[in-house]
Write a protein that holds these residues in place. Structure first.
Motif, short mmCIF file in Angstrom:
data_model
loop_
_atom_site.label_atom_id
_atom_site.label_comp_id
_atom_site.label_asym_id
_atom_site.label_seq_id
_atom_site.Cartn_x
_atom_site.Cartn_y
_atom_site.Cartn_z
N LEU A 27 0.85 -0.94 0.13
CA LEU A 27 0.19 0.02 0.14
C LEU A 27 0.59 1.44 0.20
O LEU A 27 1.99 1.09 0.21
CB LEU A 27 -0.96 -0.11 1.29
N HIS A 31 0.16 5.34 4.57
CA HIS A 31 -0.91 3.98 6.03
C HIS A 31 -0.48 4.24 6.73
O HIS A 31 -1.46 3.76 8.09
CB HIS A 31 -1.19 2.68 4.52
N CYS A 91 0.49 -5.26 5.00
CA CYS A 91 -0.53 -4.61 3.95
C CYS A 91 0.19 -4.94 2.54
O CYS A 91 0.95 -4.96 2.39
CB CYS A 91 -1.53 -3.64 3.92
N TYR A 93 -2.07 -5.75 -1.64
CA TYR A 93 -3.41 -6.67 -2.18
C TYR A 93 -2.38 -6.49 -3.73
O TYR A 93 -0.73 -6.64 -4.13
CB TYR A 93 -3.97 -4.94 -2.71
N TYR A 102 -6.40 -9.38 -0.84
CA TYR A 102 -6.11 -8.37 -0.07
C TYR A 102 -5.39 -9.14 1.30
O TYR A 102 -6.18 -10.37 2.12
CB TYR A 102 -7.47 -7.57 0.50
N THR A 137 -10.15 4.15 -0.04
CA THR A 137 -10.39 3.05 -0.29
C THR A 137 -11.05 2.73 -1.38
O THR A 137 -12.22 3.16 -1.48
CB THR A 137 -11.14 3.06 1.28
N ILE A 152 -9.61 -2.81 0.33
CA ILE A 152 -8.09 -2.16 0.58
C ILE A 152 -8.03 -0.75 0.32
O ILE A 152 -8.07 0.38 -0.22
CB ILE A 152 -8.12 -2.67 -1.11
N SER A 154 -5.94 3.03 1.28
CA SER A 154 -4.11 3.72 1.42
C SER A 154 -4.24 3.52 -0.28
O SER A 154 -2.40 2.99 -0.42
CB SER A 154 -3.69 3.59 2.32
N LEU A 155 -5.19 2.98 -1.02
CA LEU A 155 -4.41 3.68 -2.46
C LEU A 155 -4.48 5.40 -2.85
O LEU A 155 -5.21 6.09 -2.75
CB LEU A 155 -5.58 2.72 -3.32
#
Length: 178
Positions: A27, A31, A91, A93, A102, A137, A152, A154-155
């Protein structure tokens, strides 16, 4: 005549694909900052209550005579920082041809997977802290669920929008194939 024979043979453990072959993308680095701010605010609220109760004399404790109760609030701060950094590092994805994954967790580790053909809706959510850092998110909703089945956090904003469009396209294509 139509063959209606149902077979459901057992698979041997040797023939299963390895789960460890998924390459997770981390991430955004912010984050950890979002986690620290959230937990820091919660800790500040508890600390304010602790100090207020002690200053007003609501609790008379021989364990903390005078103003010695003030040494307790800062003690957990380094642990909060370390745990938030570790949590953020764990964390990630992954996007594959037919599903999205994830993973998160330090002590209790979690890895979730959602196939595209189950996805009904994808939502982009941006809370105040995420907006501050330019993040979003991505929330996935599957059939029959009232709440998000996968999130998911903190993109980067553009990446979340691109992933949403791609996944909705793939989910729609998978629904058409079914």
């Amino acid at each position: 005549m139509l063959d209606t024979t149902f077979e459901n043979g057992a698979l041997e453990g040797r023939s299963l694909p390895e789960a460890g072959t998924i390459n997770f993308k981390p991430l955004d680095a912010n984050h950890a900052n979002i986690l620290m701010i959230g937990y820091g605010l919660a800790w500040l609220t508890l600390t304010t209550g602790w100090i207020t109760v002690n200053l007003l004399g609501v609790v008379n404790s021989s364990l903390f005579p005078g103003y010695s109760f003030l040494i307790l609030p800062p003690l957990p701060v380094p642990f909060i920082v370390i745990l938030c950094r570790l949590s953020a590092e764990r964390c990630g994805y992954a996007l594959r041809e037919r599903d999205v994954h994830y993973k998160n967790g330090i002590v209790w580790r979690n890895e979730a997977s959602l196939p595209f053909n189950r996805i009904q809706h994808v939502e982009v959510e941006r809370g105040p802290l995420e907006r501050l850092f330019g993040l979003s998110t991505l929330k996935f909703f599957a059939a029959g669920g009232g709440s998000a089945d996968l999130k998911i956090p903190s993109l980067p904003e553009a990446e979340a929008a691109n992933l949403r469009a791609y996944i909705l396209e793939k989910a729609g294509a998978d629904h058409d194939d079914a």
